[in-house]
Scaffold this motif. Structure first.
Motif, mmCIF file in Angstrom:
data_model
loop_
_atom_site.group_PDB
_atom_site.id
_atom_site.type_symbol
_atom_site.label_atom_id
_atom_site.label_comp_id
_atom_site.label_asym_id
_atom_site.label_seq_id
_atom_site.Cartn_x
_atom_site.Cartn_y
_atom_site.Cartn_z
ATOM 1 N N GLY A 144 13.814 -20.781 -46.421
ATOM 2 C CA GLY A 144 14.873 -21.534 -45.765
ATOM 3 C C GLY A 144 15.971 -20.605 -45.320
ATOM 4 N N PRO A 145 16.774 -21.050 -44.361
ATOM 5 C CA PRO A 145 17.801 -20.169 -43.807
ATOM 6 C C PRO A 145 18.978 -19.910 -44.751
ATOM 7 C CG PRO A 145 17.786 -22.284 -42.681
ATOM 8 C CD PRO A 145 16.669 -22.314 -43.662
ATOM 9 N N ASP A 146 18.986 -20.531 -45.950
ATOM 10 C CA ASP A 146 20.044 -20.175 -46.907
ATOM 11 C C ASP A 146 19.770 -18.799 -47.511
ATOM 12 O OD1 ASP A 146 17.778 -21.133 -48.159
ATOM 13 O OD2 ASP A 146 18.871 -21.766 -49.951
ATOM 14 N N ARG A 147 18.543 -18.307 -47.312
ATOM 15 C CA ARG A 147 18.222 -16.953 -47.763
ATOM 16 C C ARG A 147 17.758 -16.131 -46.566
ATOM 17 N NH1 ARG A 147 14.039 -19.354 -50.728
ATOM 18 N NH2 ARG A 147 15.002 -21.243 -49.935
ATOM 19 N N GLY A 148 18.684 -15.379 -46.006
ATOM 20 C CA GLY A 148 18.338 -14.546 -44.846
ATOM 21 C C GLY A 148 17.559 -13.326 -45.295
ATOM 22 N N VAL A 149 16.605 -12.915 -44.467
ATOM 23 C CA VAL A 149 15.785 -11.775 -44.846
ATOM 24 C C VAL A 149 15.883 -10.694 -43.776
ATOM 25 C CG1 VAL A 149 13.480 -10.996 -45.519
ATOM 26 C CG2 VAL A 149 14.167 -13.355 -45.971
ATOM 27 N N ILE A 150 16.065 -9.465 -44.205
ATOM 28 C CA ILE A 150 15.909 -8.336 -43.295
ATOM 29 C C ILE A 150 14.645 -7.622 -43.739
ATOM 30 C CG2 ILE A 150 16.919 -6.224 -42.382
ATOM 31 C CD1 ILE A 150 19.655 -7.344 -42.974
ATOM 32 N N PHE A 151 13.643 -7.669 -42.870
ATOM 33 C CA PHE A 151 12.328 -7.162 -43.254
ATOM 34 C C PHE A 151 12.275 -5.646 -43.103
ATOM 35 C CE2 PHE A 151 11.716 -11.510 -41.852
ATOM 36 C CZ PHE A 151 10.920 -12.034 -42.852
ATOM 37 N N GLN A 152 11.218 -5.090 -43.710
ATOM 38 C CA GLN A 152 11.049 -3.640 -43.622
ATOM 39 C C GLN A 152 10.835 -3.194 -42.182
ATOM 40 O OE1 GLN A 152 7.880 -2.084 -46.045
ATOM 41 N NE2 GLN A 152 8.765 -0.062 -45.935
#
Lengths: 368, 274
Positions: free
Chosen positions: B95-103
């Motif tokens: 969900g968008p409450d946890r933003g991810v910056i991928f490798q």
């Protein structure tokens, strides 16, 4: 400078990058690397074309001699020395009645090409004259509620080309509208994919002829009470059905193998199904879809000739078949002309597809 | 080393006080992958609490399950046992409450950098006007130094520039937790330094709780309030936690010149070498 860039872009886009290299070559001073590039990209292909024509010429000549010797020998054994000498003289004189029937030489084919163009001019002027002559009459006929008189003369070679293009285009559109949506749907669902896999695997290798017969069975019944052009309908549907498989398989593969990173991004952002398909999945599978469409178009063009020939639908296929049946002195060279035209148009269609592909998709392909 | 307990302010040795609220809570977390030879337990009984506005880096050997843990927090990987909660609510999927910056930057290569950021912004702020959403996206792209590349296709950007867009995209959706999976691992060291500065600069402003995986000891110290060291798998868990008591905002120079820097560095390297 900016014009150079646009030219460069356009030629790259249509896969004719060597044109801009050529321009660069003349614009700059002749550097050694450029010269080598020029040789490789421009001189070598042209040289190989001449080599091809030369080999063809020699081959045709030797076949001609074989055929001529056979004819003379046959005359000698069947009717004696006098007949053989007559036959020899007749062949040397170029008389139509006794020419050996074999592979035509490049010069003959070029001659036939010009004949066909002449023929087209004559037929088009005939047609124009006919239309002009019947214009007034037709107007009154239409006013009276009767059908207008249409030109029913023999189509020219160029007319046949356009008929074929029309058929292949209709078939290609049919393939596009069937294969892409189905491909997307089965690409999205593993269950659906495995449920239709057997169908695809079985129908993909079926020969164009069989497709034609199948379509014939169905269309014949469906068009029983209508006066539509069933030969055209049968041939374009067959072309579509034969050629759509590459697009179907490629679309399904493209959709099912979208980069996992993109899918993860879509998941994290919680994109809806519609957004996911149209913003992520479709754009990322476009290159594969277009690879499929390019194969589809080239297969469509290839099977078209056979299908036209069998369905007795007008076009290049029936042109080739009629010329073969005709057996006139220049029939063979007309068939070769048709062969080159078919090949050339096939190449052109592929280039058009490549251009569209390069315009809409994110990774650029060089034409091969 | 201080302990971190719930409902009590986290006070570090230097007396820096964190707000007491627990943002991210991992309880008895377990991850099992079934294999033909039986189950393979990657993580077992892993407990970690991350406070609001805290920046935590996670360091450990390759294959110890760091990435597995992060993708479980992101909701991209199923939880085999235990639970993860954000502000007390158990997570269910991504969900968008946890933003991810991928490798890898994972940008859509057919979109411009602005469109890539907007993809998330449109999703999170559906009621904002188009120009408001544009403004948000442009603001974060400016923050990462891409004001000249709004309309450049992602495929035309360098790896470092792409990762900048990735950072902008993650911050622009205003997540509660930011998850970073070795985001600079694929970059050369100069670009990596630049991006660390950019990241910490935005982070100082936004103070979004962050969990970042890294292999780089210096990066771990420079960015973090706490460095979490994971033991090697299988059945990896938290081996040690090191509090980094540098004042914020930090500069690379001040961190390198700090007396404790080499002490921290030695601590981490000692852990990794055993």
């Amino acid at each position: 400078m900016s014009q150079g860039i646009t030219l460069n872009k356009i030629t790259k886009l249509i896969g004719l990058g060597f044109l801009s290299d050529l321009k660069a070559l003349f614009a700059r001073k002749l550097v050694k690397e450029d010269f080598i590039k020029f040789l490789r990209k421009f001189v070598v292909p042209i040289a190989s074309i001449f080599l091809f024509i030369g080999l063809w010429h020699l081959g045709a000549k030797s076949l001609y001699n074989t055929e001529a010797n056979y004819k003379i020998e046959k005359a000698l054994t069947e009717r004696g020395q006098v007949a053989a000498d007559e036959m020899k003289a007749c062949i040397a004189s170029g008389d139509v009645s006794c020419q050996p029937n074999t592979l035509p030489s490049p010069a003959q084919v070029w001659g036939s090409f010009q004949t066909l163009l002449e023929d087209h001019k004559v037929i088009s002027s005939d047609k124009a004259a006919f239309i002009e002559k019947t214009a007034a009459l037709n107007e009154t006929r239409v006013a009276e509620g009767k059908d207008a008189i249409v030109y029913t003369g023999r189509p020219s070679f160029v007319d046949q080309i356009f008929t074929s293009l029309k058929t292949v285009f209709a078939g290609f559109l049919l393939a596009l509208f069937i294969a892409v949506p189905i491909g997307v749907v089965i690409g999205l669902s593993k269950t659906l994919r495995s449920s239709v896999n057997w169908l695809i695997q079985i129908f993909k290798p079926v020969s164009p002829v069989v497709w034609l017969l199948l379509v014939f069975m169905i269309v014949k019944t469906l068009t029983k009470n209508s006066n539509s052009d069933s030969a055209f309908i049968i041939s374009f549907i067959s072309v579509g059905l034969c050629s759509m498989w590459a697009t179907l398989v490629n679309t399904a593969m493209g959709v099912s193998s979208v980069d996992k990173d993109y899918i993860n991004v879509a998941k994290v952002l919680k994109l809806g199904a519609f957004q996911k398909v149209f913003k992520v999945i479709l754009p990322s599978s476009l290159p594969l879809i277009f690879t499929g469409l390019r194969i589809t178009l080239s297969v469509a063009w290839m099977v078209l000739i056979a299908i036209e020939l069998l369905a007795q639908s007008p076009g290049l296929g029936s042109f080739v078949w009629e010329e073969f049946q005709n057996g006139a002195i220049d029939s063979n060279s007309k068939i070769i002309v048709a062969m080159f035209v078919i090949g050339g148009i096939g190449f052109l269609l592929d280039r058009i597809m490549l251009t569209i592909q390069n315009m809409v998709s994110f990774n650029k392909n060089d034409g091969i | 080393m201080s302990t971190n307990t719930i409902n009590n302010d986290l006070v570090t040795e230097n007396g820096i006080v964190f707000p007491s609220e627990v943002m991210l809570d991992l309880k008895h977390l377990k991850k099992v992958y079934p294999t033909p030879k039986g189950d393979y337990t990657v993580l077992e009984d892993l407990n970690l609490q991350i406070m609001k506005e805290e920046f935590v880096t996670i360091i450990g050997h390759s294959g110890c399950g760091k990435t597995t843990m992060l993708s479980m927090i992101a909701g991209l990987n199923e939880i085999s046992g235990g639970n993860i909660s954000v502000l007390g609510n158990h997570i269910k999927g991504p969900g968008p409450d946890r933003g991810v910056i991928f490798q890898s930057p994972s940008l859509m290569p057919w979109m411009t950098s602005l469109q890539n950021v907007l993809l998330g912004v449109n999703q999170v702020f559906p009621h904002a006007t188009k120009s408001q959403r544009n403004d948000i996206a442009k603001y974060y792209l400016q923050k990462v130094g891409l004001e000249d590349a709004f309309n450049k296709k992602a495929s035309e950007l360098s790896q470092g520039m792409q990762q900048r867009v990735g950072i902008a995209r993650a911050f622009a959706i205003k997540p509660k937790v930011l998850l970073l999976d070795e985001p600079f691992g694929m970059l050369d060291s100069l670009t990596r330094g630049e991006l660390q500065d950019i990241l910490i600069e935005i982070w100082n402003k936004e103070k979004i709780t962050a969990v970042m995986i890294t292999h780089d000891v210096d990066e771990a110290i420079f960015l973090a309030d706490r460095v979490v060291m994971m033991t090697s798998g299988p059945k990896a868990k938290i081996g040690d936690i090191l509090n980094i008591n540098f004042e914020r905002p930090r500069t690379r120079k001040s961190v390198l010149e700090h007396n404790d820097y080499y002490k921290y560095r030695k601590h981490l390297i000692d852990f990794l070498e055993h």
